[in-house]
Design a protein around this motif. Structure first.
Motif, PDB file in Angstrom:
ATOM      1  N   HIS A   1     -12.202   3.811   3.502  1.00 56.68           N
ATOM      2  CA  HIS A   1     -11.305   4.691   3.549  1.00 56.68           C
ATOM      3  C   HIS A   1     -10.816   5.390   2.192  1.00 56.68           C
ATOM      4  O   HIS A   1     -10.791   6.601   1.980  1.00 56.68           O
ATOM      5  N   GLY A   2     -10.804   4.614   1.156  1.00 56.17           N
ATOM      6  CA  GLY A   2     -10.556   4.722  -0.177  1.00 56.17           C
ATOM      7  C   GLY A   2     -11.659   5.381  -0.834  1.00 56.17           C
ATOM      8  O   GLY A   2     -11.507   6.694  -1.490  1.00 56.17           O
ATOM      9  N   GLU A   3     -13.128   5.390  -0.511  1.00 56.82           N
ATOM     10  CA  GLU A   3     -14.039   6.177  -0.875  1.00 56.82           C
ATOM     11  C   GLU A   3     -14.138   7.494  -0.278  1.00 56.82           C
ATOM     12  O   GLU A   3     -14.431   8.325  -1.000  1.00 56.82           O
ATOM     13  N   GLN A   4     -13.713   7.641   1.117  1.00 55.36           N
ATOM     14  CA  GLN A   4     -13.654   8.741   1.768  1.00 55.36           C
ATOM     15  C   GLN A   4     -12.357   9.673   0.857  1.00 55.36           C
ATOM     16  O   GLN A   4     -12.615  10.866   0.743  1.00 55.36           O
ATOM     17  N   MET A   5     -11.418   9.210   0.607  1.00 53.34           N
ATOM     18  CA  MET A   5     -10.324   9.845   0.002  1.00 53.34           C
ATOM     19  C   MET A   5     -10.617  10.176  -1.429  1.00 53.34           C
ATOM     20  O   MET A   5     -10.223  11.335  -1.879  1.00 53.34           O
ATOM     21  N   ARG A   6     -11.432   9.391  -2.212  1.00 53.01           N
ATOM     22  CA  ARG A   6     -11.873   9.905  -3.473  1.00 53.01           C
ATOM     23  C   ARG A   6     -12.813  11.033  -3.166  1.00 53.01           C
ATOM     24  O   ARG A   6     -12.607  12.157  -4.017  1.00 53.01           O
TER      25      ARG A   6
ATOM     26  N   ILE B   1       1.711   5.482  -1.177  1.00 59.47           N
ATOM     27  CA  ILE B   1       1.086   6.810  -1.573  1.00 59.47           C
ATOM     28  C   ILE B   1       2.217   7.473  -2.237  1.00 59.47           C
ATOM     29  O   ILE B   1       3.520   7.349  -2.368  1.00 59.47           O
TER      30      ILE B   1
ATOM     31  N   LEU C   1       0.892  -1.100   0.073  1.00 59.99           N
ATOM     32  CA  LEU C   1      -0.063   0.070   0.022  1.00 59.99           C
ATOM     33  C   LEU C   1       0.945   1.141   0.121  1.00 59.99           C
ATOM     34  O   LEU C   1       1.587   1.243   0.952  1.00 59.99           O
TER      35      LEU C   1
ATOM     36  N   ARG D   1     -12.663  -1.606   5.974  1.00 60.50           N
ATOM     37  CA  ARG D   1     -12.392  -0.273   6.268  1.00 60.50           C
ATOM     38  C   ARG D   1     -11.336   0.293   5.153  1.00 60.50           C
ATOM     39  O   ARG D   1     -11.487   1.522   5.130  1.00 60.50           O
ATOM     40  N   LEU D   2     -10.291  -0.349   4.741  1.00 59.84           N
ATOM     41  CA  LEU D   2      -9.696   0.172   3.518  1.00 59.84           C
ATOM     42  C   LEU D   2     -10.545   0.705   2.543  1.00 59.84           C
ATOM     43  O   LEU D   2     -10.279   1.662   1.828  1.00 59.84           O
ATOM     44  N   ILE D   3     -11.534   0.055   2.165  1.00 59.73           N
ATOM     45  CA  ILE D   3     -12.187   0.509   0.934  1.00 59.73           C
ATOM     46  C   ILE D   3     -13.129   1.621   1.423  1.00 59.73           C
ATOM     47  O   ILE D   3     -13.248   2.656   0.564  1.00 59.73           O
TER      48      ILE D   3
ATOM     49  N   TYR E   1       7.234   6.986  -4.813  1.00 58.59           N
ATOM     50  CA  TYR E   1       6.169   6.597  -3.959  1.00 58.59           C
ATOM     51  C   TYR E   1       6.524   6.149  -2.324  1.00 58.59           C
ATOM     52  O   TYR E   1       7.908   5.869  -2.248  1.00 58.59           O
TER      53      TYR E   1
END
Length: 138
Positions: A125-130, A68, A66, A121-123, A75
């Motif tokens: 989090h990814g939606e919130q980040m999007r 960033i 993972l 939770r990661l999914i 990265y």
């Protein structure tokens, strides 16, 4: 009802057929070659590891990183996950495969149920980040 049970049994048999059997591989333990059972997902070179004791032999799967965007290297690693198993653990419950998440400071050994919760939770989090990215771009 009978048909559903039969389909379930067939589905279970098909799923079992997709899981490769463990294999017997060489390992080096204190400079001596021994042969151990190794799960099909293990990518560890047990000969190169040359553990001091047989109990120290562990199984490790492929790493999934993972990352960033980061510094000049492009990265930055946040964590990686892999399958792991300690087949010689004293407690039989600890011999089962787990998902190992390493954040660079500590290895977290998650049961399959815990790993599924973490993935959810990661999914999220990814939606919130999007959504944050959309807001930042607006």
């Amino acid at each position: 009802m009978r048909r559903a049970i039969r389909m379930s049994t067939l589905a279970q048999a098909a799923a079992a057929a997709l899981v490769p059997e463990p294999r017997i591989v060489p390992a080096s333990v204190n400079g001596r070659q021994v042969f151990i059972e190794c799960p099909s997902w293990c990518v560890t070179d047990h000969v190169a590891e040359n553990e001091r004791y047989l109990e120290d032999v562990e199984h490790s799967g492929e790493l999934f990183d993972l990352v960033i965007p980061g510094d000049s290297s492009g990265y930055r690693l946040l964590a990686h996950a892999r399958l792991g198993a300690d087949l010689f653990a004293p407690d039989p419950a600890d011999r089962q495969p787990v998902v190992v998440v390493d954040d660079g400071a500590k290895e977290h050994r998650l049961t399959p149920a815990e790993a599924l919760q973490h993935a959810d939770r990661l999914i999220a989090h990814g939606e919130q980040m999007r959504e944050l990215a959309r807001r930042a771009a607006a």
